[in-house]
Design a protein around this motif. Structure first.
Motif, PDB file in Angstrom:
ATOM      1  N   VAL A 115       0.835  -1.206   0.000  1.00 51.23           N
ATOM      2  CA  VAL A 115       0.000   0.000   0.000  1.00 51.23           C
ATOM      3  C   VAL A 115       0.868   1.253   0.000  1.00 51.23           C
ATOM      4  CG1 VAL A 115      -1.628   1.367   1.365  1.00 51.23           C
ATOM      5  CG2 VAL A 115      -2.016  -1.077   1.053  1.00 51.23           C
ATOM      6  N   LEU A 116       1.926   1.257   0.804  1.00 51.02           N
ATOM      7  CA  LEU A 116       2.815   2.421   0.866  1.00 51.02           C
ATOM      8  C   LEU A 116       3.541   2.628  -0.458  1.00 51.02           C
ATOM      9  CD1 LEU A 116       4.253   2.032   4.482  1.00 51.02           C
ATOM     10  CD2 LEU A 116       2.601   3.731   3.679  1.00 51.02           C
ATOM     11  N   ARG A 117       3.917   1.525  -1.130  1.00 49.10           N
ATOM     12  CA  ARG A 117       4.565   1.653  -2.441  1.00 49.10           C
ATOM     13  C   ARG A 117       3.610   2.270  -3.458  1.00 49.10           C
ATOM     14  NH1 ARG A 117       6.804  -3.437  -1.409  1.00 49.10           N
ATOM     15  NH2 ARG A 117       5.199  -4.438  -2.673  1.00 49.10           N
ATOM     16  N   ARG A 118       2.362   1.800  -3.447  1.00 48.94           N
ATOM     17  CA  ARG A 118       1.381   2.349  -4.386  1.00 48.94           C
ATOM     18  C   ARG A 118       1.167   3.837  -4.141  1.00 48.94           C
ATOM     19  NH1 ARG A 118      -1.633  -2.422  -3.227  1.00 48.94           N
ATOM     20  NH2 ARG A 118      -3.146  -1.235  -2.005  1.00 48.94           N
ATOM     21  N   THR A 119       1.131   4.201  -2.868  1.00 46.92           N
ATOM     22  CA  THR A 119       0.949   5.608  -2.517  1.00 46.92           C
ATOM     23  C   THR A 119       2.113   6.445  -3.009  1.00 46.92           C
ATOM     24  OG1 THR A 119      -0.271   4.935  -0.526  1.00 46.92           O
ATOM     25  CG2 THR A 119       0.540   7.205  -0.611  1.00 46.92           C
ATOM     26  N   GLN A 120       3.335   5.917  -2.831  1.00 43.99           N
ATOM     27  CA  GLN A 120       4.540   6.633  -3.284  1.00 43.99           C
ATOM     28  C   GLN A 120       4.506   6.847  -4.790  1.00 43.99           C
ATOM     29  OE1 GLN A 120       7.118   7.767  -1.426  1.00 43.99           O
ATOM     30  NE2 GLN A 120       8.432   8.410  -3.097  1.00 43.99           N
ATOM     31  N   LYS A 121       4.132   5.820  -5.539  1.00 41.22           N
ATOM     32  CA  LYS A 121       4.093   5.928  -6.995  1.00 41.22           C
ATOM     33  C   LYS A 121       3.031   6.937  -7.433  1.00 41.22           C
ATOM     34  CE  LYS A 121       5.853   1.292  -7.987  1.00 41.22           C
ATOM     35  NZ  LYS A 121       5.547  -0.053  -8.532  1.00 41.22           N
ATOM     36  N   GLU A 123       1.959   9.515  -5.694  1.00 38.33           N
ATOM     37  CA  GLU A 123       2.453  10.852  -5.366  1.00 38.33           C
ATOM     38  C   GLU A 123       3.436  11.338  -6.426  1.00 38.33           C
ATOM     39  OE1 GLU A 123       4.026  10.301  -1.472  1.00 38.33           O
ATOM     40  OE2 GLU A 123       2.137  10.829  -0.476  1.00 38.33           O
ATOM     41  N   GLU A 124       4.300  10.419  -6.914  1.00 37.91           N
ATOM     42  CA  GLU A 124       5.263  10.807  -7.940  1.00 37.91           C
ATOM     43  C   GLU A 124       4.544  11.182  -9.234  1.00 37.91           C
ATOM     44  OE1 GLU A 124       8.387   7.990  -8.412  1.00 37.91           O
ATOM     45  OE2 GLU A 124       8.874   7.941  -6.278  1.00 37.91           O
ATOM     46  N   LYS A 125       3.475  10.451  -9.574  1.00 34.48           N
ATOM     47  CA  LYS A 125       2.695  10.785 -10.764  1.00 34.48           C
ATOM     48  C   LYS A 125       2.058  12.160 -10.616  1.00 34.48           C
ATOM     49  CE  LYS A 125       1.470   6.084 -12.222  1.00 34.48           C
ATOM     50  NZ  LYS A 125       0.345   5.129 -12.388  1.00 34.48           N
ATOM     51  N   GLU A 126       1.707  12.506  -9.395  1.00 35.26           N
ATOM     52  CA  GLU A 126       1.071  13.789  -9.127  1.00 35.26           C
ATOM     53  C   GLU A 126       2.094  14.908  -8.925  1.00 35.26           C
ATOM     54  OE1 GLU A 126      -1.280  12.920  -5.732  1.00 35.26           O
ATOM     55  OE2 GLU A 126      -2.803  11.815  -6.867  1.00 35.26           O
ATOM     56  N   GLY A 127       3.365  14.595  -9.179  1.00 36.51           N
ATOM     57  CA  GLY A 127       4.392  15.617  -9.093  1.00 36.51           C
ATOM     58  C   GLY A 127       4.942  15.841  -7.706  1.00 36.51           C
ATOM     59  N   LYS A 128       4.933  14.788  -6.882  1.00 41.66           N
ATOM     60  CA  LYS A 128       5.419  14.931  -5.514  1.00 41.66           C
ATOM     61  C   LYS A 128       6.173  13.674  -5.114  1.00 41.66           C
ATOM     62  CE  LYS A 128       2.447  14.714  -2.091  1.00 41.66           C
ATOM     63  NZ  LYS A 128       1.381  15.076  -1.150  1.00 41.66           N
ATOM     64  N   ILE A 129       7.292  13.842  -4.412  1.00 42.30           N
ATOM     65  CA  ILE A 129       8.026  12.722  -3.844  1.00 42.30           C
ATOM     66  C   ILE A 129       8.080  12.933  -2.335  1.00 42.30           C
ATOM     67  CG2 ILE A 129      10.236  11.496  -3.714  1.00 42.30           C
ATOM     68  CD1 ILE A 129      10.837  12.446  -6.540  1.00 42.30           C
ATOM     69  N   GLN A 130       7.638  11.924  -1.589  1.00 39.76           N
ATOM     70  CA  GLN A 130       7.647  11.991  -0.125  1.00 39.76           C
ATOM     71  C   GLN A 130       8.681  11.005   0.406  1.00 39.76           C
ATOM     72  OE1 GLN A 130       5.277  14.034   1.610  1.00 39.76           O
ATOM     73  NE2 GLN A 130       6.608  13.696   3.372  1.00 39.76           N
TER      74      GLN A 130
END
Length: 222
Positions: A115-121, A123-130
């Motif tokens: 779930v955390l990996r999917r969220t990270q990906k 966020e990156e698609k939305e122009g954000k890296i956390q």
């Protein structure tokens, strides 16, 4: 470190989850009923919520509904209710996964990671890296640490972006030069060291690891 909110009223399960999650490298906050869970959610920043359904005061569905009005934080329901109706109700509230009790802690940890990996990906698609306390806004080319803007140069931003996008992988100086300075740069590769040093001064020393004789690495998050 990823921060997980556990909303669970059974003390033995709460303790089990807390111990396993901490051992796996997560920061954990506990809540024992629905009201406490909502209050905890509103008072902190969380990367994921583990939410029981059969809770005192406000049940898990009610808690989920309140959270979804305010946030898209990933929610995984942990419950003894295993009917199709119960599961569909959870997914209608836009939860990310539904895990029935009793469950394997090993499998639960893998589901959390997924779930955390999917969220990270996403966020990156939305122009954000956390990453931990850092947020990189790709469009505005800004870095925030715990919500505070960190002023960086173009090269510093690109270096950090490259390291985060390859977290867990050792990046040699030449690889970083190729990606950040482009392939036409023929200067001293030690310029990378200077920019890394400046980044560490601005962000703190705990993010970028030196791999002696090779290059640099940012560790993967748990």
């Amino acid at each position: 470190m990823k921060h997980i909110l556990v909303v669970e009223d059974e003390m033995d399960i709460q303790e089990l989850l807390e111990n396993f999650l901490i051992d796996a490298g997560y920061q954990v906050t506990l809540a024992s009923d629905g009201v406490e869970g909502i209050a905890a959610f509103r008072s902190g920043e969380f990367d994921l919520i583990l939410l029981d359904i059969m809770l005192p005061k406000i049940d898990g569905y009610g808690v989920c509904e309140v959270i979804r009005q305010e946030s898209e934080v990933p929610i995984m329901m942990l419950t003894a209710l295993d009917s199709e109706t119960d599961q569909l109700k959870g997914f209608d509230l836009r939860i990310d996964d539904y895990v029935t009790k009793p469950f394997s802690m090993a499998i639960l940890l893998r589901k959390i990671e997924a779930v955390l990996r999917r969220t990270q990906k996403q966020e990156e698609k939305e122009g954000k890296i956390q990453y931990r306390e850092l947020t990189l806004n790709i469009d505005s080319r800004q870095i925030y640490q715990n919500g505070q803007l960190i002023e960086t140069t173009f090269r510093e931003f690109e270096l950090l972006r490259e390291l985060l996008q390859n977290s867990g992988r050792v990046m040699t100086r030449q690889m970083l030069l190729d990606q950040v300075w482009d392939y036409n740069y023929y200067g001293d590769e030690r310029i990378v060291d200077t920019h890394i040093k400046n980044l560490r001064k601005k962000l703190g020393a705990g993010y970028i690891e030196t791999v002696r004789g090779v290059g640099y690495r940012v560790d993967k998050e748990n």
